[in-house]
Write a protein that holds these residues in place. Structure first.
Motif, PDB file in Angstrom:
ATOM      1  N   GLN A   5      10.598 -61.629  77.231  1.00  0.00           N
ATOM      2  CA  GLN A   5       9.861 -62.845  76.868  1.00  0.00           C
ATOM      3  C   GLN A   5      10.370 -63.287  75.494  1.00  0.00           C
ATOM      4  O   GLN A   5      11.175 -62.593  74.880  1.00  0.00           O
ATOM      5  N   THR A   6       9.916 -64.446  75.029  1.00  0.00           N
ATOM      6  CA  THR A   6      10.509 -64.989  73.809  1.00  0.00           C
ATOM      7  C   THR A   6       9.509 -65.840  73.040  1.00  0.00           C
ATOM      8  O   THR A   6       8.558 -66.376  73.628  1.00  0.00           O
ATOM      9  N   PHE A   7       9.721 -65.957  71.741  1.00  0.00           N
ATOM     10  CA  PHE A   7       8.946 -66.885  70.911  1.00  0.00           C
ATOM     11  C   PHE A   7       9.631 -68.254  70.825  1.00  0.00           C
ATOM     12  O   PHE A   7       9.161 -69.139  70.126  1.00  0.00           O
ATOM     13  N   SER A   8      10.750 -68.415  71.537  1.00  0.00           N
ATOM     14  CA  SER A   8      11.554 -69.632  71.377  1.00  0.00           C
ATOM     15  C   SER A   8      11.002 -70.864  72.095  1.00  0.00           C
ATOM     16  O   SER A   8      11.368 -71.980  71.758  1.00  0.00           O
ATOM     17  N   LYS A   9      10.183 -70.676  73.121  1.00  0.00           N
ATOM     18  CA  LYS A   9       9.802 -71.822  73.946  1.00  0.00           C
ATOM     19  C   LYS A   9       8.363 -72.238  73.642  1.00  0.00           C
ATOM     20  O   LYS A   9       8.141 -73.114  72.840  1.00  0.00           O
ATOM     21  N   ALA A  10       7.371 -71.613  74.290  1.00  0.00           N
ATOM     22  CA  ALA A  10       5.976 -72.048  74.125  1.00  0.00           C
ATOM     23  C   ALA A  10       5.508 -71.967  72.669  1.00  0.00           C
ATOM     24  O   ALA A  10       4.742 -72.816  72.206  1.00  0.00           O
ATOM     25  N   LEU A  65      13.554 -69.142  64.590  1.00  0.00           N
ATOM     26  CA  LEU A  65      13.340 -67.825  63.964  1.00  0.00           C
ATOM     27  C   LEU A  65      14.097 -66.713  64.664  1.00  0.00           C
ATOM     28  O   LEU A  65      14.322 -65.658  64.086  1.00  0.00           O
ATOM     29  N   ARG A  66      14.455 -66.920  65.939  1.00  0.00           N
ATOM     30  CA  ARG A  66      15.131 -65.908  66.756  1.00  0.00           C
ATOM     31  C   ARG A  66      14.258 -64.664  66.915  1.00  0.00           C
ATOM     32  O   ARG A  66      14.421 -63.657  66.213  1.00  0.00           O
ATOM     33  N   LEU A  67      13.299 -64.721  67.806  1.00  0.00           N
ATOM     34  CA  LEU A  67      12.478 -63.544  68.092  1.00  0.00           C
ATOM     35  C   LEU A  67      12.242 -63.432  69.592  1.00  0.00           C
ATOM     36  O   LEU A  67      11.585 -64.267  70.203  1.00  0.00           O
ATOM     37  N   THR A 103      21.470 -69.534  87.404  1.00  0.00           N
ATOM     38  CA  THR A 103      20.521 -68.908  86.488  1.00  0.00           C
ATOM     39  C   THR A 103      21.031 -69.018  85.056  1.00  0.00           C
ATOM     40  O   THR A 103      22.058 -69.650  84.801  1.00  0.00           O
ATOM     41  N   TYR A 104      20.318 -68.399  84.156  1.00  0.00           N
ATOM     42  CA  TYR A 104      20.620 -68.468  82.726  1.00  0.00           C
ATOM     43  C   TYR A 104      22.040 -67.954  82.460  1.00  0.00           C
ATOM     44  O   TYR A 104      22.420 -66.869  82.922  1.00  0.00           O
ATOM     45  N   GLY A 105      22.815 -68.722  81.703  1.00  0.00           N
ATOM     46  CA  GLY A 105      24.224 -68.413  81.519  1.00  0.00           C
ATOM     47  C   GLY A 105      24.517 -67.189  80.670  1.00  0.00           C
ATOM     48  O   GLY A 105      25.603 -66.611  80.743  1.00  0.00           O
ATOM     49  N   ASN A 161      12.747 -69.550  86.764  1.00  0.00           N
ATOM     50  CA  ASN A 161      14.194 -69.499  86.568  1.00  0.00           C
ATOM     51  C   ASN A 161      14.713 -70.733  85.819  1.00  0.00           C
ATOM     52  O   ASN A 161      14.274 -71.849  86.049  1.00  0.00           O
ATOM     53  N   ASN A 162      15.657 -70.501  84.944  1.00  0.00           N
ATOM     54  CA  ASN A 162      16.409 -71.563  84.289  1.00  0.00           C
ATOM     55  C   ASN A 162      17.759 -71.643  85.015  1.00  0.00           C
ATOM     56  O   ASN A 162      18.427 -70.621  85.100  1.00  0.00           O
ATOM     57  N   PRO A 163      18.171 -72.760  85.558  1.00  0.00           N
ATOM     58  CA  PRO A 163      17.692 -74.135  85.380  1.00  0.00           C
ATOM     59  C   PRO A 163      16.834 -74.688  86.519  1.00  0.00           C
ATOM     60  O   PRO A 163      16.556 -75.882  86.513  1.00  0.00           O
ATOM     61  N   VAL A 174      13.587 -58.654  84.371  1.00  0.00           N
ATOM     62  CA  VAL A 174      12.923 -59.891  84.779  1.00  0.00           C
ATOM     63  C   VAL A 174      12.718 -60.739  83.524  1.00  0.00           C
ATOM     64  O   VAL A 174      11.945 -60.378  82.635  1.00  0.00           O
ATOM     65  N   ASP A 175      13.457 -61.830  83.445  1.00  0.00           N
ATOM     66  CA  ASP A 175      13.408 -62.706  82.273  1.00  0.00           C
ATOM     67  C   ASP A 175      12.278 -63.713  82.447  1.00  0.00           C
ATOM     68  O   ASP A 175      12.319 -64.577  83.320  1.00  0.00           O
ATOM     69  N   GLU A 176      11.258 -63.574  81.607  1.00  0.00           N
ATOM     70  CA  GLU A 176      10.079 -64.438  81.689  1.00  0.00           C
ATOM     71  C   GLU A 176       9.980 -65.378  80.480  1.00  0.00           C
ATOM     72  O   GLU A 176       8.896 -65.591  79.939  1.00  0.00           O
ATOM     73  N   ALA A 177      11.099 -65.961  80.101  1.00  0.00           N
ATOM     74  CA  ALA A 177      11.111 -66.852  78.928  1.00  0.00           C
ATOM     75  C   ALA A 177      10.110 -67.998  79.071  1.00  0.00           C
ATOM     76  O   ALA A 177       9.594 -68.503  78.076  1.00  0.00           O
ATOM     77  N   TYR A 178       9.832 -68.405  80.321  1.00  0.00           N
ATOM     78  CA  TYR A 178       8.965 -69.579  80.546  1.00  0.00           C
ATOM     79  C   TYR A 178       7.596 -69.197  81.088  1.00  0.00           C
ATOM     80  O   TYR A 178       6.872 -70.040  81.601  1.00  0.00           O
ATOM     81  N   ILE A 179       7.216 -67.932  80.958  1.00  0.00           N
ATOM     82  CA  ILE A 179       5.988 -67.441  81.582  1.00  0.00           C
ATOM     83  C   ILE A 179       4.737 -68.181  81.088  1.00  0.00           C
ATOM     84  O   ILE A 179       3.782 -68.366  81.831  1.00  0.00           O
ATOM     85  N   ASN A 209      16.618 -60.035  68.061  1.00  0.00           N
ATOM     86  CA  ASN A 209      17.033 -61.283  67.435  1.00  0.00           C
ATOM     87  C   ASN A 209      17.274 -62.311  68.560  1.00  0.00           C
ATOM     88  O   ASN A 209      18.391 -62.536  69.005  1.00  0.00           O
ATOM     89  N   GLY A 210      16.166 -62.894  69.049  1.00  0.00           N
ATOM     90  CA  GLY A 210      16.190 -63.690  70.272  1.00  0.00           C
ATOM     91  C   GLY A 210      16.227 -62.750  71.472  1.00  0.00           C
ATOM     92  O   GLY A 210      16.424 -61.531  71.309  1.00  0.00           O
ATOM     93  N   SER A 211      16.018 -63.297  72.680  1.00  0.00           N
ATOM     94  CA  SER A 211      16.149 -62.461  73.883  1.00  0.00           C
ATOM     95  C   SER A 211      17.595 -62.079  74.083  1.00  0.00           C
ATOM     96  O   SER A 211      17.907 -61.126  74.799  1.00  0.00           O
ATOM     97  N   ASP A 212      18.483 -62.857  73.504  1.00  0.00           N
ATOM     98  CA  ASP A 212      19.904 -62.571  73.660  1.00  0.00           C
ATOM     99  C   ASP A 212      20.252 -61.168  73.175  1.00  0.00           C
ATOM    100  O   ASP A 212      21.147 -60.529  73.730  1.00  0.00           O
ATOM    101  N   GLU A 213      19.533 -60.690  72.171  1.00  0.00           N
ATOM    102  CA  GLU A 213      19.860 -59.352  71.673  1.00  0.00           C
ATOM    103  C   GLU A 213      19.508 -58.247  72.679  1.00  0.00           C
ATOM    104  O   GLU A 213      20.376 -57.421  72.983  1.00  0.00           O
TER     105      GLU A 213
HETATM  106  C1  LIG Z   1      15.576 -70.057  76.487  1.00  0.00           C
HETATM  107  C2  LIG Z   1      15.759 -68.835  77.286  1.00  0.00           C
HETATM  108  C3  LIG Z   1      15.685 -67.577  76.683  1.00  0.00           C
HETATM  109  C4  LIG Z   1      15.383 -67.438  75.240  1.00  0.00           C
HETATM  110  O1  LIG Z   1      16.405 -66.960  74.505  1.00  0.00           O
HETATM  111  P1  LIG Z   1      16.155 -66.620  72.968  1.00  0.00           P
HETATM  112  O2  LIG Z   1      17.389 -65.883  72.617  1.00  0.00           O
HETATM  113  O3  LIG Z   1      14.918 -65.761  72.906  1.00  0.00           O
HETATM  114  O4  LIG Z   1      15.964 -67.906  72.248  1.00  0.00           O
HETATM  115  C5  LIG Z   1      15.829 -66.448  77.467  1.00  0.00           C
HETATM  116  N1  LIG Z   1      16.027 -66.563  78.787  1.00  0.00           N
HETATM  117  C6  LIG Z   1      16.069 -67.753  79.398  1.00  0.00           C
HETATM  118  C7  LIG Z   1      16.239 -67.806  80.855  1.00  0.00           C
HETATM  119  C8  LIG Z   1      15.960 -68.920  78.662  1.00  0.00           C
HETATM  120  O5  LIG Z   1      16.052 -70.098  79.280  1.00  0.00           O
END
Ligand SMILES: *Cc1c(COP(=O)(O)O)cnc(C)c1O
Length: 347
Positions: free
Chosen positions: A204-209, A215-217, A104-106, A152-154, A177-182, A77-81
């Protein structure tokens, strides 16, 4: 690497929740096992049946586009899960620790705190690269996870691949290795390296590209052993039916995603040019993502004045190594114009 030696011991014998449909996998039948409503739903779509807990059809489709076997895919349910589940699978609360590389990502630290897991910090270098020696120096026998984010975010840059691989080789724990922006970056990332590194987990995530943040995937790619434990501890129906169906539709439309990625990258380059001409912009860091990190004079007051123009960016000005910086997502042509006009004081 023996995952069983790393996983929290009580999970090895845990008997997971057995869902009503685990015993029968046929698609048709008289389903009187799950206390569902036999008539359908109070919506135009039928959502009365519980969804596939293991999302088999969706994983096959994802496997097709990612080149990762379905058996090596976990969906969350998102990468957060998966971030949270990795903590719960490997870290004993009040005892174990994880390492992150700020800025990095919080969410890594928040998730660690929720799970009462210590976060150790090995900051990136001034040019936002991994300092692998510093990372490895922080490791002790209670270090279970190292979180790396690339791009990396940010900071928007990619981590040095050889440094990531040296950490994967030296650390006897799990490297995430978080590739949310790959999708926005030229490099293929690490998904082809799963066989080489049994301790590698890729997010990886469906949230960005893909444009499906609502949808949270999220996806995790890892060894079958790690996937086994994530499946064992996840909430049984963590990916709802609407999300599974809509993600299948999205994958059929992968050209849309690829086209938008191209457009966003072109818009990013244009935005970088325009920001570069604004006198109070001191530095624009190179980006391989769909956002740019910008050092700007008086960042906090710029942020506030943008808000007054209803333009919302991310204030990173008090974040280590990002002092005086704003993180700006690449918008549409019009949105970027509005941003630039506001920064030039023309709004
Ligand atoms: C946006 C982002 C995610 C995506 O998180 P979701 O829970 O999948 O929406 C994951 N990691 C990083 C570093 C991000 O910036």
């Amino acid at each position: 690497m023996n995952i069983k030696e790393l996983i929290r011991p009580h999970l090895i014998s845990l008997k997971p929740y057995s869902s009503a449909r685990d015993e029968y996998t046929g698609k048709t039948g008289v389903f009187l096992d799950a206390n569902e409503n036999p008539f359908g739903s109070a919506t135009s779509e039928a959502y009365n049946r519980y969804p596939d807990p293991l999302q088999k059809e969706l994983k096959e489709k994802i496997s097709g586009i990612k080149g990762v076997p379905a058996a090596n895919i976990f969906l969350g349910n998102g990468s957060d899960e998966p971030i949270d589940l990795m903590m719960r699978a490997f870290c004993e609360p009040g005892n174990d620790n994880v390492i992150i590389t700020p800025p990095t990502y919080g969410m890594y630290e928040v998730s660690a705190e929720i799970n009462h897991v210590e976060t150790r910090k090995a900051p990136l270098s001034a040019d936002f690269q991994l300092r692998e020696e510093e990372v490895l120096k922080m490791v002790d026998e209670r270090t279970k996870l190292i979180f790396l984010c690339s791009p990396n975010n940010p900071t928007a840059n990619r981590m040095n691949k050889a440094a990531v691989e040296r950490i994967l080789l030296s650390f006897r724990g799990i490297v995430i290795v978080d590739e949310a922006y790959i999708d926005f970056c030229d490099s293929p990332g690490f998904s082809g390296k799963l066989r080489d590194y049994p301790n590698l987990v890729i997010l990886q995530t469906f949230s960005k590209a893909w444009g499906l943040a609502a949808l949270r995937l999220g996806m995790a790619f890892a060894s079958e052993e790690i996937i086994y434990f994530l499946n064992k501890i996840k909430p049984p129906y963590n990916i709802n039916q609407a999300t599974q169906q809509l993600a299948l539709q999205a994958i059929e439309n992968v050209e849309w995603k690829n086209q938008k990625v191209k457009e966003i990258i072109a818009l990013r380059e244009k935005l970088v040019d325009e920001l570069g001409r604004i006198p109070k912009v001191e530095k624009i860091f190179p980006s391989e993502a769909n956002f740019v990190l910008v050092k700007i004079q008086d960042a906090k007051s710029v942020f506030d004045s943008l808000i007054e123009n209803k333009i919302i960016v991310r204030d990173r000005s008090r974040v280590t190594l990002c002092e005086g910086c704003l993180r700006i997502t690449v918008g549409t042509e019009e949105e970027n114009k509005a941003l630039v006009a506001a920064l030039e004081g023309k709004a």
